[in-house]
Write a protein that holds these residues in place. Structure first.
Motif, short mmCIF file in Angstrom:
data_model
loop_
_atom_site.label_atom_id
_atom_site.label_comp_id
_atom_site.label_asym_id
_atom_site.label_seq_id
_atom_site.Cartn_x
_atom_site.Cartn_y
_atom_site.Cartn_z
N ASP A 61 0.84 -1.19 0.00
CA ASP A 61 0.00 0.00 0.00
C ASP A 61 0.89 1.25 0.00
OD1 ASP A 61 -2.14 1.73 0.20
OD2 ASP A 61 -2.35 1.48 2.37
N PRO A 62 0.76 2.11 -1.01
CA PRO A 62 1.60 3.32 -1.05
C PRO A 62 1.40 4.23 0.17
CG PRO A 62 0.53 2.98 -3.16
CD PRO A 62 -0.06 1.99 -2.21
N ALA A 63 0.21 4.27 0.71
CA ALA A 63 -0.05 5.10 1.90
C ALA A 63 0.77 4.62 3.09
CB ALA A 63 -1.53 5.10 2.24
N LEU A 64 0.97 3.32 3.20
CA LEU A 64 1.80 2.77 4.27
C LEU A 64 3.23 3.29 4.15
CD1 LEU A 64 2.27 0.69 6.61
CD2 LEU A 64 2.87 -0.92 4.80
N TRP A 65 3.78 3.26 2.96
CA TRP A 65 5.15 3.69 2.75
C TRP A 65 5.31 5.19 2.96
CZ3 TRP A 65 9.26 0.49 2.15
CH2 TRP A 65 8.96 -0.86 1.98
N VAL A 66 4.36 5.97 2.46
CA VAL A 66 4.42 7.43 2.64
C VAL A 66 4.31 7.79 4.11
CG1 VAL A 66 3.23 9.60 2.14
CG2 VAL A 66 3.60 7.93 0.32
N SER A 67 3.38 7.17 4.82
CA SER A 67 3.23 7.48 6.25
C SER A 67 4.44 6.98 7.05
CB SER A 67 1.94 6.87 6.80
OG SER A 67 2.00 5.47 6.79
N ALA A 68 5.04 5.88 6.65
CA ALA A 68 6.23 5.38 7.34
C ALA A 68 7.42 6.32 7.15
CB ALA A 68 6.58 3.98 6.85
N VAL A 69 7.60 6.82 5.94
CA VAL A 69 8.68 7.78 5.70
C VAL A 69 8.40 9.08 6.45
CG1 VAL A 69 9.80 9.22 3.95
CG2 VAL A 69 9.40 6.81 3.49
N GLY A 70 7.15 9.54 6.42
CA GLY A 70 6.79 10.75 7.16
C GLY A 70 7.01 10.59 8.65
N GLY A 71 6.63 9.47 9.20
CA GLY A 71 6.85 9.21 10.62
C GLY A 71 8.32 9.11 10.96
N SER A 72 9.11 8.52 10.07
CA SER A 72 10.55 8.45 10.29
C SER A 72 11.19 9.83 10.27
CB SER A 72 11.20 7.57 9.22
OG SER A 72 10.71 6.26 9.30
N LEU A 73 10.71 10.70 9.38
CA LEU A 73 11.21 12.07 9.35
C LEU A 73 10.85 12.81 10.64
CD1 LEU A 73 10.42 13.06 5.66
CD2 LEU A 73 12.68 12.76 6.67
N VAL A 74 9.62 12.65 11.10
CA VAL A 74 9.21 13.29 12.36
C VAL A 74 10.07 12.79 13.51
CG1 VAL A 74 7.32 13.37 14.05
CG2 VAL A 74 6.85 13.76 11.63
N LEU A 75 10.31 11.50 13.55
CA LEU A 75 11.13 10.91 14.61
C LEU A 75 12.57 11.40 14.54
CD1 LEU A 75 10.78 8.85 16.91
CD2 LEU A 75 11.67 7.15 15.34
N LEU A 76 13.14 11.50 13.35
CA LEU A 76 14.50 11.97 13.19
C LEU A 76 14.63 13.44 13.57
CD1 LEU A 76 17.25 10.93 12.33
CD2 LEU A 76 16.69 11.53 9.99
N ILE A 77 13.66 14.25 13.21
CA ILE A 77 13.67 15.67 13.59
C ILE A 77 13.54 15.80 15.09
CG2 ILE A 77 12.32 17.81 13.46
CD1 ILE A 77 11.73 17.03 10.51
#
Length: 90
Positions: A61-77
């Motif tokens: 599911d593309p939404a899974l991958w987009v939300s996972a990358v977004g969450g990883s960016l939030v976590l890294l920030i």
């Protein structure tokens, strides 16, 4: 999804997050994978809570991958805000 799928998702999304936000962060491969896995959970929660779009459990599911990358960016920030922008050079 099974454990291997979560590990692959975490590794790929953690690497993408580190490519989008370059810097000298600690952790190596294990840290990158953990950032990606926890980021996937954070991204799924943010997507379900604020965007009113729950993420499906389908690995492709593309939404899974987009939300996972977004969450990883939030976590890294968040990590960089709390613990500094990068580790000191050797």
């Amino acid at each position: 999804m099974d454990i291997v799928s979560w590990l692959v998702l975490g590794l790929v999304t953690g690497v993408v997050a580190k490519v989008l936000l370059p810097g000298r962060d600690p952790g190596g491969l294990v840290g990158t994978t953990l950032i990606g896995i926890v980021g996937a959970f954070v991204g799924g929660w943010l997507s379900a809570t604020y965007l009113d779009r729950p993420v499906e459990r389908d690995f492709y599911d593309p939404a899974l991958w987009v939300s996972a990358v977004g969450g990883s960016l939030v976590l890294l920030i968040a990590y960089r805000l709390f613990f500094g922008h990068s580790r000191p050079p050797r």
